[in-house]
Write an enzyme that holds these catalytic residues in place. Structure first.
Site, PDB file in Angstrom:
ATOM      1  N   GLU A 166       0.536  -1.103   0.059  1.00 28.98           N
ATOM      2  CA  GLU A 166       0.099   0.075  -0.080  1.00 28.98           C
ATOM      3  C   GLU A 166       0.858   1.237   0.032  1.00 28.98           C
ATOM      4  O   GLU A 166       0.749   2.221   0.853  1.00 28.98           O
ATOM      5  CB  GLU A 166      -1.107  -0.047   1.230  1.00 28.98           C
ATOM      6  CG  GLU A 166      -1.836  -1.070   0.960  1.00 28.98           C
ATOM      7  CD  GLU A 166      -3.010  -0.900   2.078  1.00 28.98           C
ATOM      8  OE1 GLU A 166      -3.156   0.045   3.018  1.00 28.98           O
ATOM      9  OE2 GLU A 166      -4.224  -1.952   2.203  1.00 28.98           O
ATOM     10  N   GLU A 352      -5.104  -8.621   0.815  1.00 27.09           N
ATOM     11  CA  GLU A 352      -5.842  -8.480   1.789  1.00 27.09           C
ATOM     12  C   GLU A 352      -7.415  -8.100   1.658  1.00 27.09           C
ATOM     13  O   GLU A 352      -7.636  -7.723   0.820  1.00 27.09           O
ATOM     14  CB  GLU A 352      -5.291  -7.249   2.536  1.00 27.09           C
ATOM     15  CG  GLU A 352      -3.935  -7.031   3.326  1.00 27.09           C
ATOM     16  CD  GLU A 352      -3.443  -5.960   3.907  1.00 27.09           C
ATOM     17  OE1 GLU A 352      -4.159  -4.960   4.325  1.00 27.09           O
ATOM     18  OE2 GLU A 352      -2.334  -5.710   3.792  1.00 27.09           O
TER      19      GLU A 352
HETATM   20  C1  FCB Z   1      -4.311  -2.402   5.249  1.00 23.18           C
HETATM   21  C2  FCB Z   1      -2.902  -2.524   5.939  1.00 23.18           C
HETATM   22  C3  FCB Z   1      -2.873  -3.604   6.965  1.00 23.18           C
HETATM   23  C4  FCB Z   1      -4.226  -3.494   8.063  1.00 23.18           C
HETATM   24  C5  FCB Z   1      -5.474  -3.255   7.307  1.00 23.18           C
HETATM   25  C6  FCB Z   1      -6.465  -3.268   8.132  1.00 23.18           C
HETATM   26  O1  FCB Z   1      -4.243  -0.844   5.185  1.00 23.18           O
HETATM   27  O2  FCB Z   1      -2.226  -2.921   4.881  1.00 23.18           O
HETATM   28  O3  FCB Z   1      -1.472  -3.502   7.598  1.00 23.18           O
HETATM   29  O4  FCB Z   1      -3.854  -2.366   8.775  1.00 23.18           O
HETATM   30  O5  FCB Z   1      -5.460  -2.095   6.303  1.00 23.18           O
END
Ligand code: FCB
Length: 446
Positions: A166, A352
């Site tokens: 990110e 994620e």
């Molecule tokens: C993302 C991050 C991860 C976690 C999630 C909820 O932005 O990459 O580390 O904090 O959100």
């Protein structure tokens, strides 16, 4: 009810990040990271929480891998803490840092779990921040010296590599909003951080190719939320388009795949980019093997001439998670489909996806139905994306364990495994049991 069946060989995993779970940030010769500094500065995190102990994974990694095995995970995404390896960010190597990740990787392989390694998940060595961190052009070299060394030490066993996690959040939440380390509020700095991360990423991809790692793959993980126009007006549509180009995958994939920033950035924000940035674009355009997509939520965007790039978000009354984020599974499909249509990556991984809820332990059990529902609805959209041509090869739930949720400290729980921070006891939540069945059957009832 219908059965949602995933393609054979679909990779089911869970994700974590070093500073959020490891604890012992200064153990065995490690240097401090910017998150160590930031969380130890009063007022920066909820309740003054720090990653000093976190999930104590640094000491309990074996127990955690046993849990992964019990859940049936096929893959595990974790990040390496740069300052465990290079305590000063560059120069002197700390062999004990290498030892920890060697133990972790070997234990995973023994359990038949494929490691996916993120090379950078926000915990920059503090010593490099003192030299300007990501705003210093030299970081492309510092970073690649570090990453290349990781390929040399782990490339015999680790085949799947993610350069950056990110980078938008690093750039803007860390350097413009001041809510993440290093806590800056400077839009020009943010754009130089975007640009230098892209330079660092591409140099690392080149170094990776030169290492010739057998069956090695490399990609980047990007944050996304589905920004849709609040009305049918041209203004709101334009505001949503700009928000998408600025905050989602196009900001990074356009330079990587096409050698140019998205048109909205060129039109409205190029003054913030470093002087002569165009000279680097040829070098930034560099083939990658996969795109990592992170997705949590969506929002509606309305024109707002007062805010940066002219948009603000408005409520649409959808249910929200404990983070206050809208639950919008449809947006997950749009993001996945969009990335395929716009850049046609060879492979896509959801690196994620998940949700925070207010979990309660009742008789040593955690009945988190809302998380199960969240996962079901999102997996349904992931499958729909596959059926509509997206080259999605795997899915990593965020997160394996409840952990240090950055500025929110320990107040938000994302795990499919509950962590009692007082005793470090782990309890598999109902969602963990459910996910385990999904993995086992490669399908679920919807
Ligand atoms: C993302 C991050 C991860 C976690 C999630 C909820 O932005 O990459 O580390 O904090 O959100």
């Amino acid at each position: 009810m219908s059965e949602k069946v995933f393609p054979k060989d679909f990779i089911w995993g869970a994700a974590t990040a070093s500073y959020q779970i490891e604890g012992s940030p200064l153990a065995d010769g490690a240097g401090p990271s910017i998150w160590h500094r930031f969380s130890h500065t009063s007022g920066n995190t909820y309740n003054g929480d720090t990653g000093d102990v976190a999930d104590d994974h640094y000491n309990r990694y074996k127990e955690d891998i046993a849990l992964m095995k019990e859940l049936g995970l096929k893959a595990y995404r974790f990040s390496i803490s740069w300052s465990r390896i290079f305590p000063n960010g560059k120069g002197k190597i700390n062999e004990k840092g290498i030892d920890f990740y060697n133990r972790l990787v070997d234990e995973l392989l023994k359990a038949n779990i494929t490691p996916f390694v993120t090379l950078y998940h926000w915990d920059l060595p503090a010593a490099l921040q003192d030299l300007g961190g990501w705003t210093n052009r030299d970081i492309a070299y510092w970073y690649t010296d570090y990453t290349d060394y990781m390929f040399q030490r782990f490339g015999d066993r680790v085949k799947n590599w993610i350069t950056l996690n990110e980078p938008w959040v690093m750039a803007f939440v860390g350097h413009f909003m001041g809510e993440h380390a290093p806590g800056m509020k400077d839009l020009y700095a943010s754009f130089s951080v975007v640009h230098n991360q892209l330079r660092a990423h591409s140099k690392t991809v080149k170094a990776f190719r030169e290492e010739n790692i057998k069956e090695g793959k490399i990609g980047i993980t990007l944050s996304n939320s589905s920004h849709d126009p609040a009305t049918d007006s041209q203004e709101d549509k334009e505001a949503a388009r700009l928000a998408h180009e600025w905050t989602n995958y196009p900001l990074f994939l356009n330079p990587i795949y096409k050698g140019e920033y998205p048109s909205g950035i060129k039109e409205h924000a190029s003054e913030f980019l470093p002087h002569n940035y165009e000279n680097d674009l040829e070098e930034i355009k560099e083939k990658i093997d996969f795109v990592g997509i992170n997705y949590y939520s969506g929002d509606l965007v309305k024109l707002d001439t007062k805010s940066f790039l002219g948009g603000k978000t408005v409520e649409r009354g959808l249910p929200k998670t404990e983070m206050g984020w809208e639950i919008y599974p449809e947006g997950f499909y749009k993001i996945l489909k969009g990335v395929q249509e716009e850049y046609n990556p060879k492979e896509v991984y959801v690196t994620e996806n998940g949700a925070a809820f207010d979990d309660k332990v009742v008789n040593q059990e955690v009945h988190d139905e809302k998380r199960i529902e969240y996962l079901k609805y999102h997996l349904e959209q992931a499958l729909r994306a596959i059926q509509n041509g997206v080259t999605l090869k795997g899915y990593f739930v965020w997160s394996l364990l409840d952990n240090f949720e950055w500025a929110w400290g320990y107040s938000k729980r994302f795990g499919i495994v509950y962590v009692d921070y007082k005793t470090q006891k782990r309890i598999i939540k109902d969602s963990g049991e459910w996910y385990s069945q999904v993995i086992k059957n490669n399908s679920f009832e919807f």
